[in-house]
Enzyme design. Structure first.
Site, short mmCIF file in Angstrom:
data_model
loop_
_atom_site.label_atom_id
_atom_site.label_comp_id
_atom_site.label_asym_id
_atom_site.label_seq_id
_atom_site.Cartn_x
_atom_site.Cartn_y
_atom_site.Cartn_z
N GLU A 509 18.50 -30.36 -25.72
CA GLU A 509 17.00 -29.85 -24.13
C GLU A 509 17.48 -31.75 -23.28
OE1 GLU A 509 13.93 -29.05 -26.41
OE2 GLU A 509 14.09 -27.38 -26.86
N GLU A 602 18.37 -22.94 -31.70
CA GLU A 602 16.61 -23.65 -32.03
C GLU A 602 16.05 -21.81 -32.58
OE1 GLU A 602 14.11 -26.77 -31.38
OE2 GLU A 602 15.55 -27.86 -30.92
C1 GAL Z 1 11.84 -28.43 -29.24
C2 GAL Z 1 13.12 -29.74 -29.87
C3 GAL Z 1 12.90 -30.14 -30.72
C4 GAL Z 1 11.25 -29.83 -31.55
C5 GAL Z 1 11.11 -28.35 -31.51
C6 GAL Z 1 9.20 -28.91 -31.94
O1 GAL Z 1 11.67 -28.40 -27.52
O2 GAL Z 1 14.16 -29.26 -29.36
O3 GAL Z 1 13.64 -31.36 -31.68
O4 GAL Z 1 10.49 -31.19 -30.97
O5 GAL Z 1 11.39 -28.27 -30.15
O6 GAL Z 1 8.81 -27.55 -31.38
#
Ligand code: GAL
Length: 910
Positions: A509, A602
C-alpha cells in the site's frame, strides 16, 4: 571493487567418491565456523527523556503530527526534507551496504576518522558490570510497562510499549591466536534499528533497516589471541511504524570465521529447471571471495543430498558438481556457475496435498586438496506456474492459496525471535487449513523461512511498507533514497534458495500508488533489483488504491490486491465519504491484465475479541464496526459473531463469496492470522490488534472455525456460537450461528428442534437468528450430502469452581530456548469451561524452567507480559515456560486462584 565473472558449465558429475571429495569430511574442522554469540551481552538503555550520546546515524525530522491512530488506508504523504548535520555517522555506515550496490561507481568509500572512538561505551576497559546481562534474541520493550492513558509517549499504534530510545549492547569475544589470518565476520539477523558496530573502539559499520539481516567484516579490527570488545548501538525512533516494531538485537547474532578464500555471504544461488518427477536440472551459482593478498587456485565441489523427514541428510550424495582449478585473483570475487541433473527428484510442494521434500547442497572449497571452506544451502525442487486464468499450479497441481498475513511479533514474547513460538503459530494455522503466509510487511527471521520450507507453506516474502512517501514520520521513507537498493538486494539474496517463497513483494500500500508515472518508475527500479538477483520468481506489490489503468500495476508481475477484490466501503453508510471507496476490482483487473495472475494480498481485516458477543446481531453478512453494531467503544471490544470488519474490509463470508465468484484469482492472504501488538483498529486505547483469526495468546477465535470449515471441507467439524451463559438475556433474541464443513444442519435447544437449515450457494455459515435464550444445551447435528457428518453441543455452565491446565508439549529440550505453552482454563464443577470467567490466576514454577510471559489474548489488558499474575479472559489464560540451558529435570507449573481448586502440571526438560 569486485568483478564477477561467470564461469560456464565445466563438468557435470553424478558421483560421490572422487579423490577430491573424500578429503571433505577429514578436514572439516579446518573450514568455516559459525558461532552463536547470543549469550551474555551487557545491555544499557538511556532513560526515556534523558539525553543520549550524539552518535546518531542521521538527523530525523521533528514529529509534528503524532496521531498514531490513522486508518491504515490513509494516503501516505510526501516526505519532509531534512539536511544532514555535519556530525552524523551515516557516511561511515553506508559502505556496509556496498556488496549490494551493483554499479561499482555508486559504492561508498570509507570516510576517514573514527567517530565515537573516544566514547566510553566502545572502549574495552569500560566497566559495564552495572549493565543488565541479557541473552539474545532480546526485545527490550516487551517487558513493558504498557503506557496507558490518553497521552502516552508510545501510543496504541505501536503497542504502548517502550520501544523508543537509544540503547547499547556490549560483549567481549575471545578470538584465538589460531584465528590470525582468517576472515572474521559479525552476522546480525536483525537489529531494531539504525545499528552501529564498534570493535575494539573502532567504528566498523552498521545497518539502519531493522528487518534485514546484515554482516560487517571485523577482520581489520579484531586482535587474534586477545579478548575483543564489541559494542553495538541501536536507536529506535518513535513513530517509526504502524505496528509494534520491537526493539534491540531481537534476532540471532553470529560470529563467522572463514579462510580468506571463502564462499561469499549468501554466496550460493540454486535454481531448478525442466522439473519433472523423473528428472530436474539444478543450476548452481557460487560466489567465491578471495580476501587474501595472493591469487587462489581452488577446486569447488558441491554435493547434493536429500533430507529426510527428520531433517537428516542422506548418506550418499544424489549428485555432485566439481569445478577444478579455478583461479580467483587477490581481493576479487568470482561467480562460478554449473549445473547437474538429479534423477527422480523428490519434489517440494505445499502440504497437505504435496510433500515439502528438501535437499541440501554442501559446497566445499579446496586448495591443494585441503578443505578451506564448507557451505551448506538448503533448497527444494519444484515447478510453479503463475496462471492468469487458473491461479497457482505447483508441480502441475492447482493449489488455491489459503493464506494469512503475519506480523513479526510473537505476542507476549514480542519480537525476540523464538523458533518454537513461530512453529506453534504455523501449527495452529495449519490446523485451520492455511497453506500460505505473507510476511507483512518485512523480511522474517531466517529460521522462520526454514520452518515454512520444512512444513510446506507457500510464502510471499515482503520488504517494505513505504518507499519515498511516508506513512509515519520516522518510517523507512527516511532511508529509502540511500538504502533501497542495498535492502532489496540483501533481502532477495538471503532468501532466494527457499523453496517456500513463491514471490517477492516489494511494497505494501505504498504512497507511490498515488503518484502516477513517477511512482511507477520507482517500482520499476525496485523490480529490476529483484529480477537481477532472482529472475525465477515473479514480483508483486499490495495495492489498496491503484486501479487497472494507473501506471503502477503494469510494473508488477503478479497483481496483488488489498481489499479491492471484494470492493472497499461499498456499504451505503459510506456514501459521500472522502476515504477510498472502490467497486469490486477482480474483473476489471483480469480484463486489463489477461496475462497476469491476480491474488488478494490482503482480505478481510475482520475484527473480533475472543469470547465477546455483542447484541443486537447484524442481519448482514458483512458490516462495519460501530457502537451498538458489532462494537463497544466503552469496553473497547468487538463482537465475535464474526460479521464485522474495519471500514475498508469485509467479513470472511463476503471474501469467500467474492473469491468463489472469481475462480481465476489465485487465492487470498487474510488480514490476519494471529493478533499482533499495535494497530488496535478500531480502539487505539488498546495495545494489540483485533483483526487476527487467532488471538495474541494463540487462542482460537470463532473465525478460526469459519476458515477451517471452508478451507478443510473434508474435515468433519461443526462449531456453535455464541457460548450459552446469558443469565441477563432470558427470553431475549440470542442468535445462534454454526460454522461447519457440512452443508445442512438441525439445531436443538434443550431437545427441541429449532429447524433444519441448508447452506445456500455462496453462504458460509448457518444462522438461526431468532433463537430466544433459555439456559441449557444447544446441540447441532450436521449433515453432508444427506448423511450425518458431525455434531456439537454447547452447554450453560455452573459458576467457576476449578482450574484446569494443559500444555502443547509435555517434553521440551533443556536448551534455554525451547518453550511449553500452557493453557489454564477456568472450569465449573463439571469441568466445563466457564466462557465468561475472568478470575485472576497466580502462577508459580518449580524446577529447571522459568515463566517467560503470561497473556490472555485481551487486546485491552495492560498487565505486563512477564507478570506471574493475570486475569483470565473469557475463561482462558496462557503461560509460556522456557527451559534452562543444560538443566534437565521436571518443571512443575502451579496455578491458583482465590476460591477455585488449584491445578498443576509437570513437563520434563530433556
Ligand atoms: C491494511 C494494511 C495492513 C494493516 C491492515 C489493518 O490496509 O496493509 O498493514 O494495517 O490494513 O486493517
Amino acid at each position: 571493487m569486485k568483478q564477477f565473472k561467470i564461469i560456464p558449465l565445466l563438468c557435470v558429475l553424478v558421483c560421490s567418491n572422487s579423490s577430491l571429495v573424500s578429503s571433505a569430511s577429514e578436514t572439516k574442522t579446518a573450514s568455516r565456523q559459525r558461532i552463536s554469540i547470543n549469550d551474555g551481552w551487557h545491555f544499557f538503555k538511556y532513560e526515556s527523556g534523558a539525553k543520549s550520546d550524539k552518535l546518531i546515524y542521521d538527523v530525523r525530522p521533528e514529529v509534528t503530527d503524532n496521531n498514531d491512530s490513522k486508518a491504515a488506508d490513509s494516503q501516505p504523504t510526501e516526505a519532509i526534507k531534512t539536511e544532514s548535520a555535519q556530525n552524523v555517522l551515516k557516511s561511515w555506515i553506508l559502505p556496509t551496504g556496498n556488496p549490494f550496490i551493483k554499479d561499482p561507481t555508486k559504492r561508498y568509500t570509507h570516510s576517514a576518522g573514527n567517530p565515537g572512538g573516544d566514547f566510553p561505551f566502545v572502549q574495552s576497559n569500560f566497566d559495564d558490570k552495572a549493565w543488565e546481562t541479557v541473552n539474545l534474541p532480546h526485545d527490550w520493550a516487551i517487558k513493558g510497562p504498557f503506557q496507558t492513558g490518553s497521552n502516552p509517549q508510545v501510543g496504541g499504534g505501536m503497542g504502548r510499549l517502550p520501544v523508543n530510545g537509544v540503547a547499547w549492547y556490549r560483549k567481549k569475544i575471545d578470538i584465538s591466536a589460531a584465528d590470525a589470518g582468517k576472515s572474521i565476520f559479525l552476522d546480525i539477523d536483525g537489529a531494531m534499528s539504525y545499528a552501529i558496530v564498534w570493535c575494539n573502539g573502532k567504528l566498523v559499520g552498521g545497518w539502519p533497516y531493522g528487518y534485514n539481516s546484515w554482516r560487517v567484516d571485523l577482520t581489520p579490527y579484531v586482535l587474534p589471541g586477545k579478548t575483543n570488545q564489541l559494542a553495538i548501538r541501536v536507536d529506535n525512533p518513535n513513530y517509526s511504524a504502524r505496528w509494534y516494531p520491537g526493539a534491540g538485537l531481537y534476532r540471532n547474532v553470529w560470529l563467522v570465521k572463514t579462510n580468506p578464500v571463502h564462499v561469499s555471504q549468501y554466496g550460493t544461488y540454486i535454481t531448478t529447471k525442466y522439473v519433472t518427477t523423473s528428472s530436474a536440472t539444478i543450476n548452481l551459482e557460487t560466489s567465491v571471495e578471495n580476501k587474501s593478498n595472493k591469487s587462489a587456485n581452488i577446486d569447488v565441489i558441491t554435493q547434493f543430498y536429500s533430507i529426510d523427514d527428520n531433517g537428516k541428510k542422506s548418506t550418499q550424495a544424489v549428485a555432485s558438481l566439481i569445478l577444478s582449478q579455478t583461479k580467483i585473483a587477490a581481493g576479487e570475487s568470482d561467480k562460478l556457475e554449473n549445473s547437474v541433473i538429479i534423477d527422480n527428484p523428490k519434489l517440494w510442494g505445499p502440504s497437505p496435498t504435496q510433500k515439502p521434500n528438501l535437499y541440501v547442497a554442501v559446497t566445499t572449497l579446496l586448495s591443494n586438496k585441503k578443505v578451506i571452506d564448507t557451505y551448506e544451502t538448503r533448497f527444494g525442487i519444484r515447478n510453479i506456474e503463475y496462471n492468469p486464468d487458473k491461479g497457482l499450479l505447483v508441480n502441475g497441481e492447482h493449489v488455491l492459496i489459503k493464506g494469512v498475513n503475519q506480523h513479526h511479533d510473537l505476542g507476549a514474547l514480542g519480537s525476540a525471535f523464538n523458533t518454537r513460538a513461530a512453529e506453534r503459530q504455523l501449527e495452529i494455522l495449519r490446523e485451520m487449513g492455511c497453506n500460505a503466509i505473507r510476511f507483512s510487511h518485512n523480511p522474517p527471521a531466517p529460521e522462520l523461512l526454514e520452518l515454512t520450507d520444512k512444513m510446506g507453506f507457500l510464502v510471499i516474502d515482503e520488504i517494505f511498507d513505504s518507499w519515498e512517501r511516508k506513512k509515519t514520520p520516522h518510517d523507512f521513507h527516511l532511508i529509502f533514497p540511500d538504502w533501497a537498493e542495498q535492502d532489496v538486494r540483501a533481502f532477495v539474496r538471503r532468501d532466494r534458495n527457499c523453496p517456500s517463497i513463491i514471490m517477492w513483494s516489494f511494497g505494501n500500500e505504498v504512497g507511490e500508488q498515488y503518484t502516477g508515472e513517477e511512482g511507477a518508475q520507482i517500482a520499476a527500479r525496485l523490480r529490476s533489483y529483484i529480477k537481477e538477483e532472482d529472475p525465477t520468481r515473479p514480483t508483486t506489490g499490495a495495492m489498496n488504491y491503484a486501479k487497472p489503468d494507473m501506471p503502477l500495476p503494469a510494473v508488477l508481475d503478479v497483481i496483488g490486491l488489498n481489499y479491492q477484490g471484494e470492493g472497499i466501503r461499498q456499504d451505503p453508510v459510506f456514501e459521500g465519504t472522502d476515504r477510498i471507496r472502490t467497486a469490486p476490482q477482480y474483473d476489471p483487473y483480469h480484463l486489463k491484465f489477461p496475462d497476469k495472475m491476480i491474488l488478494s494480498t490482503e482480505t478481510a481485516s475482520a475484527a473480533s475479541s475472543r469470547g465477546v458477543y455483542l447484541f443486537p446481531v447484524s442481519p448482514k453478512t458483512s458490516a462495519p464496526i460501530r457502537d451498538g453494531e458489532g462494537g463497544d467503544s466503552k469496553i473497547c471490544q468487538v463482537s465475535s459473531y464474526e460479521l464485522h470488519a474495519v471500514d475498508f474490509g469485509s467479513s470472511a463470508d463476503k471474501v469467500f463469496n467474492a473469491l468463489d465468484h472469481h475462480p481465476f484469482v489465485a487465492g487470498e492472504f487474510v488480514w490476519n492470522g494471529f493478533d499482533y501488538l499495535g494497530e488496535p483498529t478500531p480502539y487505539y486505547e488498546a495495545r494489540s490488534s483485533y483483526t487476527g483469526i487467532i488471538d495474541l495468546a494463540g487462542f482460537k477465535k470463532e473465525r478460526f472455525y469459519l476458515y477451517q470449515a471452508h478451507w478443510r471441507p473434508e474435515l468433519p467439524m461443526a462449531h456453535i456460537l455464541p457460548h450459552w451463559n446469558w443469565p441477563d438475556r432470558m427470553g431475549q433474541i440470542t442468535p445462534v450461528h454454526v460454522f461447519t464443513s457440512g452443508d445442512e444442519a438441525e439445531l436443538f435447544l434443550n431437545g427441541t428442534s429449532l429447524g433444519r437449515k441448508v447452506k445456500g450457494v455462496y453462504e458460509y455459515r448457518l444462522r438461526w437468528d431468532s433463537v430466544r435464550y433459555e439456559p441449557g444445551e444447544l446441540k447441532v447435528i450436521v449433515y453432508k450430502n444427506g448423511n450425518k457428518w458431525e455434531e456439537e453441543t454447547v452447554k450453560t455452565t455452573a459458576s467457576p469452581s476449578q482450574l484446569t491446565i494443559e500444555t502443547d508439549r509435555s517434553e521440551i529440550q533443556a536448551d534455554g530456548k525451547d518453550l511449553s505453552f500452557i493453557t489454564v482454563k477456568i472450569a465449573d464443577r463439571n469441568g466445563l469451561i466457564v466462557p465468561v470467567a475472568n478470575n485472576q490466576i497466580e502462577f508459580s514454577i518449580d524446577g529447571p524452567g522459568e515463566i517467560l510471559a503470561t497473556d490472555n489474548g485481551d487486546p485491552t489488558n495492560m498487565i505486563p507480559f512477564p507478570s506471574q499474575t493475570k486475569d483470565a479472559f473469557n475463561g482462558l489464560c496462557l503461560v509460556i515456560v522456557r527451559s534452562k540451558a543444560g538443566a534437565k529435570g521436571n518443571i512443575t507449573l502451579k496455578a491458583k486462584s482465590a476460591g477455585l481448586t488449584s491445578a498443576h502440571l509437570t513437563i520434563s526438560s530433556k
